[in-house]
Design an enzyme around this catalytic site. Sequence first.
Site, PDB file in Angstrom:
ATOM      1  N   CYS A 128      37.542  14.823  23.070  1.00  0.00           N
ATOM      2  CA  CYS A 128      38.785  15.392  23.604  1.00  0.00           C
ATOM      3  C   CYS A 128      39.789  14.346  24.056  1.00  0.00           C
ATOM      4  CB  CYS A 128      38.486  16.350  24.748  1.00  0.00           C
ATOM      5  SG  CYS A 128      37.881  15.529  26.248  1.00  0.00           S
ATOM      6  N   CYS A 167      36.657   9.899  25.823  1.00  0.00           N
ATOM      7  CA  CYS A 167      35.762  10.832  25.146  1.00  0.00           C
ATOM      8  C   CYS A 167      36.149  10.967  23.675  1.00  0.00           C
ATOM      9  CB  CYS A 167      35.829  12.193  25.835  1.00  0.00           C
ATOM     10  SG  CYS A 167      34.891  13.489  24.983  1.00  0.00           S
ATOM     11  N   LYS A 184       0.863  -1.184   0.000  1.00  0.00           N
ATOM     12  CA  LYS A 184       0.000   0.000   0.000  1.00  0.00           C
ATOM     13  C   LYS A 184       0.901   1.235   0.000  1.00  0.00           C
ATOM     14  CE  LYS A 184      -3.865   2.197   2.440  1.00  0.00           C
ATOM     15  NZ  LYS A 184      -3.229   3.518   2.599  1.00  0.00           N
ATOM     16  N   CYS A 222      32.527  12.135  30.352  1.00  0.00           N
ATOM     17  CA  CYS A 222      33.859  12.670  30.098  1.00  0.00           C
ATOM     18  C   CYS A 222      34.251  13.588  31.254  1.00  0.00           C
ATOM     19  CB  CYS A 222      33.862  13.448  28.790  1.00  0.00           C
ATOM     20  SG  CYS A 222      35.339  14.449  28.519  1.00  0.00           S
ATOM     21  N   LYS A 256      -2.959  -2.772   7.573  1.00  0.00           N
ATOM     22  CA  LYS A 256      -2.063  -1.675   7.914  1.00  0.00           C
ATOM     23  C   LYS A 256      -0.912  -2.155   8.804  1.00  0.00           C
ATOM     24  CE  LYS A 256      -2.980   2.208   7.100  1.00  0.00           C
ATOM     25  NZ  LYS A 256      -3.999   3.142   7.601  1.00  0.00           N
ATOM     26  N   TYR A 267      -2.184   0.709 -10.075  1.00  0.00           N
ATOM     27  CA  TYR A 267      -2.646  -0.509  -9.406  1.00  0.00           C
ATOM     28  C   TYR A 267      -4.141  -0.772  -9.589  1.00  0.00           C
ATOM     29  CZ  TYR A 267      -3.808   2.995  -5.826  1.00  0.00           C
ATOM     30  OH  TYR A 267      -4.284   4.109  -5.175  1.00  0.00           O
ATOM     31  N   CYS A 304      37.011  19.973  26.954  1.00  0.00           N
ATOM     32  CA  CYS A 304      36.283  19.135  25.995  1.00  0.00           C
ATOM     33  C   CYS A 304      35.423  20.040  25.120  1.00  0.00           C
ATOM     34  CB  CYS A 304      35.405  18.121  26.726  1.00  0.00           C
ATOM     35  SG  CYS A 304      34.405  17.102  25.615  1.00  0.00           S
TER      36      CYS A 304
END
Length: 708
Positions: free
Chosen positions: A432, A429, A128, A447, A324, A236, A453
């Site tokens: 950093c 991290c 569909k 971190c 559906k 269709y 950072c």
Amino acid sequence: MTKKKPISELTEAEARAELETLAAALTKANQAYHGADAPELSDADYDALKQRNLAIESAFPALKRADSPSDQVGAPVTSGFGKITHVVPMLSLGNAFDDEEVSQFTARIRAFLSLAPDAPLAFTAEPKIDGLSLSLRYENGKLVQAATRGDGATGENVTANARTIDDIPTELTGAPDVLEVRGEVYMSHADFAALNAAQEAAGGKLFANPRNAAAGSLRQLDASITKARPLRFFAYAWGDLSAPLAETQSGAIARLGALGFQTNPLTKLCHSSRDLIAHYRDIEAQRATLGYDIDGVVYKVDALDLQARLGFRATTPRWAIAHKFPAELAWTWLEGIDIQVGRTGALSPVARLQPVTVGGVVVSNATLHNEDYITGRDSKGGEIRGGKDIRIGDWVQVYRAGDVIPKIADVDLTKRPKDAVPYVFPATCPECGSEAVREEGDAVRRCIGGLICPAQAIEKLKHFVSRKAFDIEGLGAKQIEMFYDDADLPIKQPVDIFTLAARDGGNLNRLKNRKGWGAQSAANLFAAIEERRSIGFGRLLFSLGIRHVGEVASNLLARHYGDWAAFTQAMDDAAGFEGAAWQDLLDIDGIGEVMARSLVSAFAAPRERASIDALTEHLTVEAAAQPKTEGSPVAGKTVVFTGTLEKMTRAEAKARAEALGAKVSGSVSGKTDILIAGPGAGSKAKKAADLGVKTIDEDAWLALIEGL
């Protein structure tokens, strides 16, 4: 959605009132979806309303309205297009939402046709397509008109627009003299992404999903705009015919393909409800890889003579139904896992998905919460998803409800690639390189880089200038990103904002010559920064973005300590998480130990404290406003509330006490002056008695502060 009263319990008056409400809601939804190409309800919510309406009508048939949504298809055409009356109405389909309803559909057809259970009965099953229905009328092999569904009886004349779509032939060879081809205009995922990218670059409207993009593109009053949009078409069905295309649905679809129309290659002939459901599962499994949106599978009786015998209801054919998909679920491939670093240093895993439409929204990312979630465990070690871990390359089920961030609901281990390996969560991290630690009892790894950072620094700076923090006019998130990476006038920490003008030389020469800036905008920014050199204690504390310390807590702390100097001294004194200063912090009603530790730790961290002190050297921090306590018998006293208050809420009592200059604590100690004890007072009342703290009831408290 709001839970509804069971229909069996409705009175006639309640049923009538709800039918009126449902009629209005569904009419509005139809106009938004079919008329304005801007749906206001998800498919699931719309289907639920329509099912509710139909169920009430079935229970109270005498109450069915003349304008019942059950009898409506689509929406009336808009005034911008000419109207075309469909020779054969363009009806909608009934819906099935589970396997049982599919079995009931085939059983109803057998019963209607008086077929024995073992008598052969074939069906076609096809995806569909989630697009816009279109009818194309050919006469003597030439395309003469094209119309949208409209309200099923009358559609919009979009002939000029339809001629621009490559999948729609303008001339046919070997077709009946009159042939009305019906199908769906849609847009592929790749074309949708490219269109939205182009729209964003041009500052135009962004489309929510490919269906909206296709509908909006087809329904343009200027056909040249439609021509520029990458629209596709699947055929269709058919309407008016001068001669039959074939004897079966499958044969007719093959004939349309031979005439030059695109038909869906996943269309399959099935011979039982079991076959239909199996093909539904197969299509569902391919949903994310098709490259276009589908929202279910359509089943049709294959023999056209049987379709004719079965006929139609008011708005739907008896011989077809749409099975559906669950509106908030979809399967797709997990292409990667990225780690995002937030303002507090939290490492958050994000799933990068092959795009799939879920609940009307194209989803390409989903949250993976934390490292435990990826391994198939909760924070306490219990199994989730049956203990199945998540690996890059997995076939995963995506869940989305309303506006909630998409999540991974399940993993299909039968489709896991042989080379898929368990995901190893990073211990450093990605921004950093600092160590990422997970504290005991915490589900999140963080971190420890702080302001070194970039991810944390930028997010902290964005928070610092946000509306409830410093709120500096002209210095928002985009400007922070620009200045952070600026080699000449960088903003790496909050104090850099207040040295910006001095570093510019005070004559605007450096900033005003940058792209997007001029002398006036630079002057305006510097003036806005100057206005914020004076700021309230609570607002400053909130702006620092200390973990667990929000706006309410910041103002609470400001009221308790009064001025910034007293507060910072108290944080220094509490650095060992012990002693009088630490206990005083914990005694503040509304400040728990987790928040207190986060606060003290932030001021004890050398680099973070240096950044805060450097900032405040450039500021005037306004002391927190103190209540007018003249004549107050509780000014300066520490009070504690315990038990149940019967004449006011705990929040009201606390606010009233603070307004009279009292300090409200959450625990009883030797510093407590008064304990107000209501019914159910327990350990606090006993401790107060042991310490000799004055204890009164609620009536005595109200008498004490009466008139103030």
